[in-house]
Enzyme design. Structure first.
Site, short mmCIF file in Angstrom:
data_model
loop_
_atom_site.label_atom_id
_atom_site.label_comp_id
_atom_site.label_asym_id
_atom_site.label_seq_id
_atom_site.Cartn_x
_atom_site.Cartn_y
_atom_site.Cartn_z
N ASN A 7 0.79 -1.23 0.00
CA ASN A 7 0.00 0.00 0.00
C ASN A 7 0.82 1.28 0.00
O ASN A 7 0.37 2.32 -0.49
CB ASN A 7 -0.99 0.00 1.18
CG ASN A 7 -0.29 -0.08 2.52
OD1 ASN A 7 0.59 -0.90 2.73
ND2 ASN A 7 -0.69 0.77 3.44
N GLU A 40 4.43 -3.82 12.33
CA GLU A 40 3.52 -2.69 12.11
C GLU A 40 2.35 -3.27 11.35
O GLU A 40 2.44 -3.57 10.16
CB GLU A 40 4.22 -1.59 11.32
CG GLU A 40 3.53 -0.24 11.42
CD GLU A 40 2.26 -0.16 10.59
OE1 GLU A 40 1.15 -0.25 11.18
OE2 GLU A 40 2.36 -0.02 9.37
N CYS A 58 -3.32 1.57 6.92
CA CYS A 58 -3.60 1.00 8.24
C CYS A 58 -4.36 1.97 9.15
O CYS A 58 -5.05 1.53 10.06
CB CYS A 58 -2.29 0.60 8.92
SG CYS A 58 -1.35 -0.63 8.02
#
Length: 482
Positions: A158, A253, A287
């Site tokens: 992403n 993460e 996210c």
């Protein structure tokens, strides 16, 4: 210079680009579905050679003076600035991310390398007198930050440039070698970045890149020559990594289903504009993208109308056009999954305010009103262009609902009461809280990361370096005559 024709992504191992006798996978643009290149997959032997290369080089790279490492990273930032538009267009082509977003990503990547270069000169320690203990009156200790050795960088699709920079930059700044495994969907931009780093003066043996499927990641993760694994991705993959990793440090993460709270005293016009902008940038594939919007009952109708007005202004289309706001998601499978989640929410009682349609890999920006708690758009990570509005009556209820998640990455709160803002911020179980902003805001020098299933450790060059170094202590014991 980046070429505009058919491209090839290749493993980079032991200072060489692997180019022959390997399995290949076609690369297609998700927006046009046209073939734009191919990637060569690394074999098990390739991965082994890559591991050997970075392992054997770790002492040599650690010995490079920090000012030289800083100079190389800043040179990389300079070269990336020169080629900003080229890299942005390649990301848009490979990922379907709008050009206005990819230009921003390249700018952030430049900043990340610059910050990493600065932090290379700040690997400071402490001097600790021993006389705090009766046994230490004749002793003094000094601490130093030393590189861990080999960092495995495993990155998602992403933000395929900046998230690679967030791993390579701090790792090299700290004096480590790196083995990179980029997302299979975005190997072209990773290949171009490695070429740029080498041009900037990156030592050939300081980095290896391998391309491939799950078994490539598994081979890297379980290898004892790797000292730190830095992974950005999903929860399921992260749990598998933890099981395989053994005795090594794992930095994660991970995802989120970020909440933003809109209280009744806030500037809802501004809040609606910001939710529209940060809920649908990169088609929601972030996210910390705005996903759950908790709105006070007294303003929910007005806010919903304002948000709809802002969302309908967004231009959907070709990600390579400069005025496009929303492109496509990463592939058609992702788009079909997002569409299924919309349909499930509607079946469970949600109302579609706007959007909800799919064409190929493109999903219209969608607003859902009041989906139930058990719907996937509320309890899981959408990673697509959907925001859900949920009314609340009391701020305590909003806090409870925002916290009722397995994730805890970031959240936002809109209110004009500073005491209330801090009360909410302190009670939210998140790695970060943005006051009078949405969940989707980060700067690359700030500590970024979450709690619960949103991860372990923090990104941001200064904070990543802490996890990519060890504290070494040297003790001087003075003689009794001193």
């Amino acid at each position: 210079m980046l070429k505009t024709n058919f491209r090839k992504s290749q493993p980079y191992i032991q200072g060489e680009w692997i180019s022959v006798e390997r399995e290949t996978v076609t690369i297609t643009s998700p927006y046009t579905n046209e073939v734009i290149g191919e990637q060569l997959l690394a074999t098990e032997e390739d991965v082994e050679k890559a591991l050997v290369s970075v392992y054997e080089a770790k002492k040599e790279i650690a010995a490079i003076p920090s000012h030289k490492r800083a100079k190389i990273l800043k040179r990389a930032a300079y070269l990336l600035e020169e080629r900003k538009e080229e890299f942005a267009k390649l990301i848009s082509l490979e990922l379907g991310k709008p050009l206005k977003n990819t230009l921003d990503e390249v700018s952030r990547s430049i900043e990340t390398f610059e910050l990493s270069g600065e932090e290379a000169k700040r690997l400071i320690g402490e001097t600790l007198p021993g006389d705090a203990s009766e046994r230490g009156t004749k002793a003094i200790a000094s601490t130093f930050r030393v590189p861990v050795g080999v960092v495995a960088a495993i990155t998602p699709f992403n933000a395929p440039l900046n998230l690679v920079c967030h791993k390579i930059g701090p790792a090299f700044a700290a004096g480590n070698t790196v083995i990179l495994k980029p997302s299979s969907q975005t190997t072209l931009v990773a290949t171009e970045l490695i070429k740029l780093l080498l041009e900037a003066g990156f030592p050939e043996n300081a980095i290896s890149m391998v391309l491939g499927r799950r078994e490539v990641v598994q081979q890297i993760v379980k290898d004892d020559r790797v000292n730190v694994i830095s992974f950005t991705g999903g929860t399921v993959a992260s749990r598998n990594i933890c099981k395989l990793a053994g005795m090594k440090k794992v930095l994660l993460e991970l995802g989120g289903n970020a909440a933003t709270i809109i209280h009744d005293d806030s500037d809802i016009t501004r809040a609606a504009k910001m939710c529209a902008k940060t809920g649908f940038s990169n088609s929601g594939q972030s996210c910390i993208s705005v996903q759950r919007i908790y709105v006070h009952q007294s303003i929910v109708d007005k806010f919903t109308n304002l948000l709809k007005e802002e969302v309908l202004k967004l231009k959907i289309g070709d990600p390579l056009l400069p005025d496009t706001d929303v492109g496509c998601v990463v592939d058609q499978n992702a788009a079909m999954r997002v569409k299924e989640w919309i349909e499930e929410a509607v079946e469970l009682g949600a109302k579609v305010i706007c959007g909800g349609n799919r064409s190929g890999a493109t999903v219209e920006p969608t607003i859902l009103l009041n989906p139930p708690k058990k719907s996937k758009v509320i309890c899981e990570e959408v990673f697509g262009p959907i925001v859900s509005i949920v009314p609340y009556e009391t701020i305590e209820e909003a806090i409870e609902e925002a916290n009722d998640s397995s994730f805890g990455l970031q959240a936002g709160i809109f209110t004009n009461q500073i005491d209330l803002a801090y009360k909410v911020a302190n009670k939210l179980d998140m790695g970060g809280v943005v006051i009078n902003g949405t969940s989707n805001f980060r700067l690359d020098h700030w500590p970024y990361g979450g709690v619960k299933d949103s991860g372990i450790g923090r990104e941001g060059p200064r904070y990543a370096i802490e996890d990519m170094t060890e504290t070494k202590m040297i003790v001087l014991q003075l003689s009794d005559n001193d």
